[in-house]
Design a protein around this motif. Structure first.
Motif, PDB file in Angstrom:
ATOM      1  N   TRP A  17       0.859  -1.147   0.045  1.00  0.00           N
ATOM      2  CA  TRP A  17       0.195   0.042  -0.069  1.00  0.00           C
ATOM      3  C   TRP A  17       0.897   1.062  -0.088  1.00  0.00           C
ATOM      4  N   ASN A  18       0.453   2.334  -0.692  1.00  0.00           N
ATOM      5  CA  ASN A  18       1.264   3.332  -0.675  1.00  0.00           C
ATOM      6  C   ASN A  18       0.816   4.179   0.456  1.00  0.00           C
ATOM      7  N   VAL A  19       1.835   4.262   1.386  1.00  0.00           N
ATOM      8  CA  VAL A  19       1.546   4.719   2.732  1.00  0.00           C
ATOM      9  C   VAL A  19       2.090   6.287   2.618  1.00  0.00           C
ATOM     10  N   ASN A  20       2.330   6.669   1.628  1.00  0.00           N
ATOM     11  CA  ASN A  20       2.381   8.391   1.605  1.00  0.00           C
ATOM     12  C   ASN A  20       1.294   8.691   0.673  1.00  0.00           C
ATOM     13  N   ALA A  21       0.190   8.007   0.343  1.00  0.00           N
ATOM     14  CA  ALA A  21      -0.796   8.412  -0.539  1.00  0.00           C
ATOM     15  C   ALA A  21      -1.413   9.704  -0.154  1.00  0.00           C
ATOM     16  N   ASN A  22      -1.659   9.765   1.351  1.00  0.00           N
ATOM     17  CA  ASN A  22      -2.228  10.836   1.922  1.00  0.00           C
ATOM     18  C   ASN A  22      -1.378  12.390   2.071  1.00  0.00           C
ATOM     19  N   GLY A  23       0.015  12.099   1.499  1.00  0.00           N
ATOM     20  CA  GLY A  23       0.941  13.347   1.651  1.00  0.00           C
ATOM     21  C   GLY A  23       1.577  13.539   2.767  1.00  0.00           C
TER      22      GLY A  23
ATOM     23  N   SER B 268       8.607   0.436   6.786  1.00  0.00           N
ATOM     24  CA  SER B 268       7.259   0.667   7.275  1.00  0.00           C
ATOM     25  C   SER B 268       6.402   0.418   5.859  1.00  0.00           C
ATOM     26  N   ALA B 269       6.790   0.400   4.672  1.00  0.00           N
ATOM     27  CA  ALA B 269       5.823  -0.070   3.802  1.00  0.00           C
ATOM     28  C   ALA B 269       5.561  -1.554   3.874  1.00  0.00           C
ATOM     29  N   ASN B 270       6.575  -2.310   4.071  1.00  0.00           N
ATOM     30  CA  ASN B 270       6.602  -3.705   4.096  1.00  0.00           C
ATOM     31  C   ASN B 270       5.848  -4.036   5.415  1.00  0.00           C
ATOM     32  N   CYS B 271       6.052  -3.312   6.514  1.00  0.00           N
ATOM     33  CA  CYS B 271       5.251  -3.433   7.792  1.00  0.00           C
ATOM     34  C   CYS B 271       3.831  -3.439   7.543  1.00  0.00           C
ATOM     35  N   TRP B 272       3.329  -2.334   6.725  1.00  0.00           N
ATOM     36  CA  TRP B 272       2.016  -2.016   6.605  1.00  0.00           C
ATOM     37  C   TRP B 272       1.389  -3.053   5.728  1.00  0.00           C
ATOM     38  N   GLU B 273       2.250  -3.356   4.646  1.00  0.00           N
ATOM     39  CA  GLU B 273       1.811  -4.453   3.823  1.00  0.00           C
ATOM     40  C   GLU B 273       1.419  -6.009   4.576  1.00  0.00           C
ATOM     41  N   ILE B 274       2.282  -6.112   5.668  1.00  0.00           N
ATOM     42  CA  ILE B 274       1.714  -7.255   6.372  1.00  0.00           C
ATOM     43  C   ILE B 274       0.543  -7.106   7.193  1.00  0.00           C
ATOM     44  N   ILE B 275       0.346  -5.863   7.928  1.00  0.00           N
ATOM     45  CA  ILE B 275      -0.722  -5.533   8.741  1.00  0.00           C
ATOM     46  C   ILE B 275      -1.702  -5.498   7.836  1.00  0.00           C
ATOM     47  N   ASP B 276      -1.706  -4.859   6.586  1.00  0.00           N
ATOM     48  CA  ASP B 276      -3.276  -5.074   6.057  1.00  0.00           C
ATOM     49  C   ASP B 276      -3.300  -6.348   5.424  1.00  0.00           C
ATOM     50  N   ALA B 277      -2.555  -7.110   5.252  1.00  0.00           N
ATOM     51  CA  ALA B 277      -2.899  -8.436   4.703  1.00  0.00           C
ATOM     52  C   ALA B 277      -3.470  -9.098   5.466  1.00  0.00           C
ATOM     53  N   ILE B 278      -2.982  -9.178   6.875  1.00  0.00           N
ATOM     54  CA  ILE B 278      -3.412  -9.934   7.965  1.00  0.00           C
ATOM     55  C   ILE B 278      -4.671  -9.212   8.048  1.00  0.00           C
ATOM     56  N   ASN B 279      -5.061  -8.146   8.255  1.00  0.00           N
ATOM     57  CA  ASN B 279      -6.536  -7.726   8.682  1.00  0.00           C
ATOM     58  C   ASN B 279      -7.427  -7.804   7.639  1.00  0.00           C
TER      59      ASN B 279
END
Length: 247
Positions: free
Chosen positions: A196-202, A221-232
């Motif tokens: 996910w593009n964690v900087n999408a919101n600027g 952080s991008a990879n961390c968020w990828e894992i979190i989003d995938a699990i959720n």
């Protein structure tokens, strides 16, 4: 770890958490701080910038998480358990009709879920919170799909984790739309790195209150968020029958 019911208190990570909690560092009279001074010494998201006066912004979220860790992993007659119980009672009493932040409301949804999960209803009186939460959830749930992209808002899944949720009735259509949106996001809106593009919101990583770019931190952080989003998301899809786990 709580979500996967990992409870090996001898594990180094859990021991580290317990050591931090027992130190009482950044523990105020009624809660743990949302931000701490050393945040500013490292690259961090803007909402983690430490400023005098913002330490209690989302203190309920931090306190609820740490309190239930204590309740789950320490003895009921220990001093730290008694302190945690007192803090939790304070958080419960703090909830009111004037609570207008969806993030805080979702924290109280989690509080109720965990009290019921660990069968603590006789220890903590959550009757009033349970009575008021459905109206608060319905008031601050963002149902417009056009506002979900590029906006930090209370999407249905912030409050509804399965069809058994008490907040699901009356919000079936909104939840279905979000599941469709999440599936579209997974298949067609990923970055070239498949995250996910964690900087999408600027927003950008900050350091000492100065804006800047931190490639390594952003990559981690991008990879961390990828894992979190995938699990959720997988949990959501499974709970709502959107994925076949039979094979």
């Amino acid at each position: 770890m709580d979500e996967i019911d990992f409870d090996d208190i001898q594990h180094p990570v859990l021991q580290g958490i317990l050591k931090y909690i027992e130190s009482n560092v950044y523990l105020a009279e009624k809660s743990w701080s949302w931000t701490i001074p050393t945040n500013n010494d490292y690259a961090h998201a803007p909402w983690y910038t430490f400023e005098t006066g913002n330490t209690e912004a989302y203190s309920e979220l931090v306190t609820i998480g740490l309190v239930f860790f204590i309740i789950r992993h320490t003895e009921e007659n220990s001093a730290i358990y008694k302190k945690a119980a007192a803090l939790l009672e304070g958080v419960i009493c703090k909830f009111s009709d004037s609570t207008t932040d969806f993030f805080t409301i979702s924290s109280y949804c989690e509080l109720v879920r965990k009290i019921e999960k660990y069968k603590l209803e006789s220890r903590f009186d959550i009757k009033t919170v349970k009575e008021r939460l459905p109206m608060a959830v319905n008031t601050y749930m963002e149902r417009d799909p056009f506002k979900w992209d590029g906006c930090w808002c209370g999407r249905p899944s912030f409050f509804i984790k399965s069809p058994e949720s008490v907040y699901y009735k009356g919000n079936e259509d909104s939840m279905s739309k979000e599941l469709d949106w999440q599936l579209d996001k997974m298949t067609g809106r990923l970055t070239e790195l498949n995250v996910w593009n964690v900087n999408a919101n600027g927003w950008y990583w900050e350091h000492n209150n100065r804006g800047g770019e931190y490639p390594m931190e952003s990559f981690i952080s991008a990879n961390c968020w990828e894992i979190i989003d995938a699990i959720n998301n997988i949990r959501l899809f499974k709970n709502f029958g959107r994925m076949d786990f039979s094979c």
